[in-house]
Design an enzyme around this catalytic site. Structure first.
Site, PDB file in Angstrom:
ATOM      1  N   GLY A  13       0.829  -1.209   0.000  1.00  0.00           N
ATOM      2  CA  GLY A  13       0.000   0.000   0.000  1.00  0.00           C
ATOM      3  C   GLY A  13       0.856   1.248   0.000  1.00  0.00           C
ATOM      4  N   ALA A  14       1.911   1.231  -0.837  1.00  0.00           N
ATOM      5  CA  ALA A  14       2.950   2.267  -0.756  1.00  0.00           C
ATOM      6  C   ALA A  14       2.668   3.509  -1.588  1.00  0.00           C
ATOM      7  CB  ALA A  14       4.281   1.666  -1.192  1.00  0.00           C
ATOM      8  N   ARG A  16      -0.285   5.424  -1.790  1.00  0.00           N
ATOM      9  CA  ARG A  16      -1.243   6.429  -1.293  1.00  0.00           C
ATOM     10  C   ARG A  16      -1.182   6.475   0.228  1.00  0.00           C
ATOM     11  NH1 ARG A  16      -6.647   5.419  -2.043  1.00  0.00           N
ATOM     12  NH2 ARG A  16      -6.474   3.260  -2.748  1.00  0.00           N
ATOM     13  N   ASN A  91       1.206  -2.575   5.339  1.00  0.00           N
ATOM     14  CA  ASN A  91       0.374  -1.380   5.502  1.00  0.00           C
ATOM     15  C   ASN A  91      -0.918  -1.451   4.690  1.00  0.00           C
ATOM     16  OD1 ASN A  91      -0.083   1.740   5.758  1.00  0.00           O
ATOM     17  ND2 ASN A  91       0.070   1.340   3.564  1.00  0.00           N
ATOM     18  N   SER A 143      -4.873  -0.901  14.067  1.00  0.00           N
ATOM     19  CA  SER A 143      -5.794   0.218  14.325  1.00  0.00           C
ATOM     20  C   SER A 143      -6.306   0.140  15.760  1.00  0.00           C
ATOM     21  CB  SER A 143      -6.975   0.124  13.351  1.00  0.00           C
ATOM     22  OG  SER A 143      -8.060   0.896  13.807  1.00  0.00           O
ATOM     23  N   TYR A 156     -13.383  -5.283  10.026  1.00  0.00           N
ATOM     24  CA  TYR A 156     -12.124  -4.519  10.082  1.00  0.00           C
ATOM     25  C   TYR A 156     -11.447  -4.681  11.448  1.00  0.00           C
ATOM     26  CZ  TYR A 156      -9.090  -0.376   9.718  1.00  0.00           C
ATOM     27  OH  TYR A 156      -8.002   0.467   9.688  1.00  0.00           O
ATOM     28  N   ILE A 189      -6.265   9.311  10.635  1.00  0.00           N
ATOM     29  CA  ILE A 189      -5.232   9.943   9.807  1.00  0.00           C
ATOM     30  C   ILE A 189      -5.903  10.410   8.518  1.00  0.00           C
ATOM     31  CG2 ILE A 189      -2.973   9.612   8.682  1.00  0.00           C
ATOM     32  CD1 ILE A 189      -2.895   9.130  11.763  1.00  0.00           C
TER      33      ILE A 189
END
Ligand code: NDP
Length: 246
Positions: A13-14, A16, A91, A143, A156, A189
């Protein structure tokens, strides 16, 4: 800032949001970065242009972390081209929110497959390379909902709690090989990830944060780079919160 030259960092996931800031952090610190994205080639191209000054240091690869076949192909390429990796940041993550009573099995499965099983596929491959080198840093992005829960996020929250359990278990398994395994747990975030929420809801969430603001991707990246660095050599199996005091 610690110098990471000579180290290869694989980040999922690099292209965005948080992963982008982590990738930039490692590039600026001199690391070779292999960045993975799912399918948004436009975002990948923009990131490539933005990081043109680091050109030989960055390779972007389209790979679905939820696909064991694609992850195996990714690692075959890495072994052939780079030999190994020193750092893995899991990530990549998605949300498919719905109240549990209304949650479809597809919403459940997609989130578990990407966030948790994807972490397993990537980590299993990485650990083999790291064990050979007797060195490694694995950082999983979890999270606060993993322990707090949040309405509409059973899938999630379960995936993120699973990442923490995986982290703590693996940390004990590989400690002797000088591989550390930790989580970073960002609060709210400001990224695309929460962009779909309505403005009133976002304002409510901001009020819940003791610091009364959302965090930046760069603030999360700083924690990741710390855990990946030499000063964190004795830290393993832990969760570092970056959440403004939630
Ligand atoms: P974004 O939605 O901004 O970015 C997600 C990134 O993950 C994209 O690069 C996307 O690729 C990639 N990705 C998604 N699915 C896959 C997949 N199956 N295989 C490979 N790559 C994939 O998210 P954030 O940056 O906000 O979030 C990053 C991590 O932080 C997630 O794990 C999230 O759960 C966690 N987090 C975020 C919080 C927040 O408030 N933002 C709070 C707490 C945790 P592509 O561009 O191709 O779609």
């Amino acid at each position: 800032m610690e110098n990471f030259s000579g180290k290869t960092a694989l980040i999922s996931g690099a292209t965005r949001g948080i992963g982008r800031a982590i990738a930039l952090g490692f590039l600026e610190a001199g690391a070779q970065v292999i960045g993975v994205y799912a399918g948004n080639t436009q975002a990948a191209e923009v990131f490539m242009e933005e990081t043109a000054r680091f050109a030989p240091q960055l390779e972007l690869v389209q790979c679905d972390v939820a696909s064991e076949k694609q992850v195996s192909a990714l690692f075959a390429m890495i072994e052939e081209k780079y030999g190994s990796i020193s750092i893995l940041v899991n990530n990549a993550g998605i949300r498919r929110d719905a109240m549990l009573a209304l949650m479809t099995s597809s919403q459940w499965q997609q989130v578990i497959d990407t966030n948790l099983t994807g972490t397993y596929f990537m980590t299993k491959q990485a650990v083999w390379l790291m064990m050979k080198n007797k060195y490694g840093r694995i950082i999983n992005i979890t999270s606060p909902v993993a322990h707090l829960g949040f309405p509409g996020q059973a899938n999630y929250a379960a995936s993120k709690a699973g990442q923490i359990a995986l982290t703590k278990t693996l940390a004990k398994e590989v400690a002797k090989k000088k591989i550390t395994v930790n989580c970073v747990s960002p609060g709210f975030i400001a990224t695309d990830f929460i962009n779909d929420l309505n403005q009133d809801l976002l304002a409510e969430y901001k009020k819940m944060v003791p610091m009364k603001r959302f965090g930046t991707p760069e603030e999360v990246a700083d924690a990741v780079l710390f855990l990946a660095g030499s000063r964190a050599a004795y830290i393993t199996g832990t969760v570092l919160d970056v959440n403004g005091g939630l």
